[in-house]
Scaffold this active site. Sequence first.
Site, PDB file in Angstrom:
ATOM      1  CB  CYS A 102      69.726  34.408  46.252  1.00 45.45           C
ATOM      2  SG  CYS A 102      70.977  33.894  45.049  1.00 45.45           S
ATOM      3  CB  CYS A 161      71.141  30.861  46.261  1.00 45.82           C
ATOM      4  SG  CYS A 161      71.994  32.413  46.065  1.00 45.82           S
ATOM      5  CG  ASP A 162      67.789  29.688  48.041  1.00 42.74           C
ATOM      6  OD1 ASP A 162      68.742  28.934  48.269  1.00 42.74           O
ATOM      7  OD2 ASP A 162      67.585  30.733  48.681  1.00 42.74           O
TER       8      ASP A 162
END
Length: 322
Positions: free
Chosen positions: A137, A140-141
């Site tokens: 992701c 997200c990261d």
Amino acid sequence: MPEAADIRNVIIIGSGPAGLTAALYAARANLKPLVFEGAEAGGQLMLTTLVENYPGHRDGIMGPDLMAEMRAQAERFGAQLVQRDVDAVRLSARPFTVTSDGATQRSRSVIIATGASARLLGLPSERKLMGHGVSTCATCDGYFFRGRPIAVVGGGDSAMEEALFLTKFASHVTVIHRRNRLRASKIMQEKAFANPQISFLWNAVVEDILAGDKGEVTALKWRNVDTNETGELAVDGVFVAIGHTPNTKLFVGQINMDPNGYILTHSGSRTNVPGVFACGDVQDHVYRQAITAAGSGCMAAMDAEKYLEGLPQHLGEAQMTA
Ligand code: NAP
């Protein structure tokens, strides 16, 4: 014939942000939900480390901690959670039935929140380093890779989207694709080709992901599938973007799905079967965020509550079976 008391109001299948938010709202509506968490309880956030985009956590929160909080919150209001997989469901007659470990439960409504699983390459190092340089992701990261070289694996729209997004942070992005042509739409291809921060390693598969002393990704090993030439690419992060698979096997033939197996919903979380609702990634291949899943879990619980309010009171199976 079961008494009405044997029939539950709502059974929730799945325990990611969608399922647990549905559980919280259903519990607070006094519906006494039963949640089948699944053997891999908590969903995809259990595979992540720091979550920095879930509102209300200014300094971020670890994925598993966020799920533990959601779980405890749902339980506090009376949701009953069982950490078991569901083996079968019957949605063709009422009450609906949900079978797990040989025991069958009956319910007036069912909320499906079984999520989607990111497809993985299947390397032991990939699972071991998940959250330590390996991610599924970018949203997200990506932030953790400021100024560092990374690789994206895949050739579809997701891979291009992730690669383009990651150029905001990374020093360079190498897309590794197993063929010499992308599957992605033309417009996404053009955007990726035009970006000087993205380069492509064609006809290549990732054979291993390497870690340094601190257990963080340092490089990956690739192999050219035509020539068998091998090489190492120094990267700090590997984003696997080879698609997602919705977890809908249990429902095939019982509920309408799109050609990729995602459950089709309308008017909020309603499926084509009245009394069956779907929320989270199992019905959303676009947003796929914890917060959107949680929001749709709230919608599913409210839709279920409304549906239940419209049913005649004290129904036994004979009356329920239409
Ligand atoms: P996808 O279209 O199925 O593409 C998956 C990619 O990963 C393909 O290039 C495939 O290679 C590769 N792949 C699959 N398994 C692999 C493996 N084991 N090892 C190495 N490579 C592997 O999946 P997606 O990109 O997630 O897209 C899913 C759907 O969502 C599509 O309809 C897409 O258009 C849509 N989507 C749209 C957008 C957008 O429009 N912005 C963004 C994301 C997704 P091959 O090409 O060789 O099969």
